[in-house]
Design a protein around this motif. Structure first.
Motif, PDB file in Angstrom:
ATOM      1  N   SER A 140      54.384  18.790  64.305  1.00  0.00           N
ATOM      2  CA  SER A 140      54.023  19.856  63.368  1.00  0.00           C
ATOM      3  C   SER A 140      55.014  19.911  62.204  1.00  0.00           C
ATOM      4  N   TRP A 178      54.443  16.896  59.847  1.00  0.00           N
ATOM      5  CA  TRP A 178      53.319  17.072  58.932  1.00  0.00           C
ATOM      6  C   TRP A 178      53.699  18.011  57.784  1.00  0.00           C
ATOM      7  N   CYS A 179      54.498  19.020  58.076  1.00  0.00           N
ATOM      8  CA  CYS A 179      54.949  19.914  57.004  1.00  0.00           C
ATOM      9  C   CYS A 179      55.774  19.152  55.973  1.00  0.00           C
ATOM     10  N   ARG A 197      50.197  23.352  70.599  1.00  0.00           N
ATOM     11  CA  ARG A 197      51.411  23.570  71.379  1.00  0.00           C
ATOM     12  C   ARG A 197      51.421  24.963  71.997  1.00  0.00           C
ATOM     13  N   HIS A 250      48.568  21.095  65.269  1.00  0.00           N
ATOM     14  CA  HIS A 250      49.495  20.721  66.338  1.00  0.00           C
ATOM     15  C   HIS A 250      50.315  21.920  66.804  1.00  0.00           C
ATOM     16  N   SER A 251      50.619  22.822  65.890  1.00  0.00           N
ATOM     17  CA  SER A 251      51.334  24.030  66.292  1.00  0.00           C
ATOM     18  C   SER A 251      50.468  24.907  67.195  1.00  0.00           C
ATOM     19  N   GLU A 297      55.774  20.060  68.721  1.00  0.00           N
ATOM     20  CA  GLU A 297      56.600  20.807  67.778  1.00  0.00           C
ATOM     21  C   GLU A 297      57.181  19.883  66.716  1.00  0.00           C
ATOM     22  N   GLN A 338      46.993  19.731  59.520  1.00  0.00           N
ATOM     23  CA  GLN A 338      47.432  18.996  60.697  1.00  0.00           C
ATOM     24  C   GLN A 338      48.629  19.682  61.359  1.00  0.00           C
ATOM     25  N   ALA A 339      49.544  20.211  60.537  1.00  0.00           N
ATOM     26  CA  ALA A 339      50.697  20.918  61.098  1.00  0.00           C
ATOM     27  C   ALA A 339      50.247  22.158  61.865  1.00  0.00           C
TER      28      ALA A 339
END
Length: 578
Positions: A519, A522-523, A555, A551-552, A516, A547-548
């Protein structure tokens, strides 16, 4: 590359790595070249380079030779550059040996460096570096012909890909580990409860205090070690000699000769029996065309055995006169004594007399001495057999995992055959002792451990759960010591599985929290960097948002896989970094 015969002209003979023992990640600055095998200098530099980045209070180090490598480790660190010094005095540092490798070490190492006997490590096995070689060995044939820069870049890409694959599979990996941990934690907790039901509460309180003291201070007596001295032939011979000395002081003398007492007679007969079996084995190992030197060695051993038999039988006739008649009648009916080889000569030990058609009554003192010495011989044989089986298993697994090529395989097979021969000799020795004990007294079979369980998954044998057994302080000291050690192991196994559940819950929580956070990070990266070119700026933002989202999504996938873990719900929100 570790089996390279010559390192002349090579910049590196292999690589060493420092890995996370729980999740098998390659640590930053944890991979380096080995110039000539796995020397302390190389491994020290890699370990300190990887650890200097960490600020931890507890450090568990697993190495297959930790028992030797850990000695003078910090004095060696003082000779390293200052930038590699770590504040080891402010840490609790514990050393372990890999669970697969520890079986090849001596008993003292197995007790002092075992993952199974240390608190707060769960079911960690420490084999992470070894598992990585199966994946890394495939690139060895390519990288060994590269230049230094290209080789290091290739290995860096390979291990980066290894770490990323480990990250993406954490969902399935931790889910499987949690399911296993919950299952075995319940089984071992029940097994421990059943075992404690057969032991008096006063003894349990005493044992709990002992193991608690040892867990807080490992310099205290190890509760997993037996308090009673092991049974060996040397110990029993010494005890019998001391008993004979006490009897002589009391005016009791059972000896019929000034040089040979009853215990010496029985010990000599057992040694002759072992020498006969060893000579038979050596003769059977001769090739079809033995050399003159081999023939000479066999003849010398045969002559030495014959002289010892001639000397021993003269004393045997004093203590067991019936043997002369038995030997003369058996030899006249089969083979003349002159033609009988010493390895086939009938010794007529006490245990053999009970197998005759008309059993012969013998002196009770001789029977008692015979029983004690045969009992010790059986224990000696079992200890040797256990050691050889552990060594053979380790050598087979090491060969299948690490060795390639005809030369290395042939050398390994010869070593395994040598260990196999020692194992067979121990088996035969135990069988002889067992047959002798059965003839001297009734021996009740107790049963064997069954199933292909490991030390952490095998449950308690039925023999320890008999409620009618006497476990009071007045019972046999050796039996009580065995029960105490079994209880310590059962308690430890239950505790390690309980800790494994706690560790996995915390690892799952941290994985979800990190994904989290990453993510969100990356944002932020999407707007952190600006470029004069619009297309380049759009590309940077697209990559960051991708990428964000990755990873989100990862998760959410992990959270769905771990939904059965109640402790993870709900996951606290993570503040977005500034």
């Amino acid at each position: 590359m570790a089996d390279t015969k010559s390192s002349r002209g090579l910049a590196a003979t292999g690589i060493g790595t420092v890995d996370c023992a729980r999740h098998e990640f390659k640590l930053p600055n944890g991979v380096g070249d080995l110039q000539k095998g796995e020397r302390y200098l190389n491994m020290d530099y890699l370990v300190f380079s990887a650890l200097v980045r960490f600020t931890v209070t507890v450090l568990n180090i697993s190495y297959d030779i930790a028992c030797q490598w850990s000695k003078k480790l910090w004095s060696r660190m003082e000779h390293m550059p200052t930038r590699l010094h770590i504040p080891h005095n402010d840490m609790l540092i514990q050393y372990f040996m890999l669970k697969f490798h520890i079986a090849a070490h001596i008993a003292a190492c197995q007790l002092a460096f075992s993952w199974n006997f240390t608190k707060w490590v769960g079911r960690t096995d420490g084999e992470a570096p070894e598992r990585g070689w199966a994946n890394a060995n495939r690139v060895a044939s390519s990288t060994k012909e590269m230049g230094p820069g290209t080789r290091r870049d290739t290995l860096d890409d390979h291990f980066g890909n290894w770490n990323w694959k480990k990250t993406t599979t954490l969902g399935r990996t931790l889910k499987h580990k949690m399911e296993e941990a919950v299952k075995w934690e319940q089984e071992h907790r029940i097994a421990l409860y059943d075992l404690e039901g057969t032991v008096q509460p006063a003894l349990l309180d005493e044992w709990r205090l002992e193991i608690k003291i040892w867990e807080e201070d490992n310099t205290q007596p190890n509760p997993f070690e037996g308090k009673v001295a092991p049974i060996t032939q040397a110990v029993v011979r010494s005890q019998l000699a001391a008993l004979e000395a006490q009897e002589l002081q009391a005016g009791i003398n059972h000896s019929l000769d000034v040089d040979v007492s009853p215990s010496i007679l029985i010990s000599g007969g057992i040694e002759l029996e072992d020498m006969q079996q060893q000579l038979k084995h050596n003769i059977s190992d001769l090739s079809l065309h033995p050399t003159d030197k081999q023939k000479e060695a066999i003849i010398h051993r045969t002559n030495a055995l014959q002289r010892r038999i001639d000397s021993w039988t003269r004393y045997q006739q004093l203590y067991m006169p019936i043997v002369s008649m038995l030997r003369s009648s058996s030899l006249s009916a089969s083979v003349p004594q002159v033609l009988l080889k010493p390895q086939d000569f009938p010794l007529y030990l006490l245990s053999a007399l009970n197998y005759l058609d008309s059993p012969v009554n013998c002196d009770l003192h001789l029977m008692e001495y015979k029983w004690q010495l045969r009992w010790a011989q059986a224990h000696d044989a079992l200890n040797k057999l256990r050691s050889h089986l552990h060594l053979r298993s380790h050598m087979y697994k090491f060969k299948d995992k690490n060795l390639r090529g005809q030369a290395a395989s042939t050398h390994a097979q010869n070593l395994i055959a040598h260990v196999e021969a020692k194992k067979d000799a121990a088996v035969e020795k135990y069988k002889r002792a067992r047959r002798a004990l059965e003839s001297l007294s009734y021996v009740r079979p107790m049963g064997d451990f069954a199933g292909d369980h490991t030390q952490g998954t095998g449950t308690i044998s039925w023999i320890w759960l008999v409620k009618d057994g006497d476990t009071s302080p007045s019972e046999n000291e050796r039996v009580q010591d065995c029960v105490r050690i079994e209880w310590c192991k059962a308690r430890t196994h239950a505790a390690r599985w309980s800790e494994e559940v706690e560790l996995l819950v915390e690892e799952m929580r941290r994985v979800l929290t990190f994904l989290e956070w990453q993510s969100c990070w990356w944002c932020q990266c999407a707007t952190r960097h600006s470029s004069e070119k619009t297309t380049e700026q759009e590309g940077l933002q697209a990559y960051a948002y991708r990428q964000a989202a990755l990873h989100s999504t990862m998760r959410k996938s992990f959270q769905a896989l771990w939904s059965f873990v109640a402790q993870l719900n709900p996951i606290p929100a993570v503040p977005v970094p500034a």
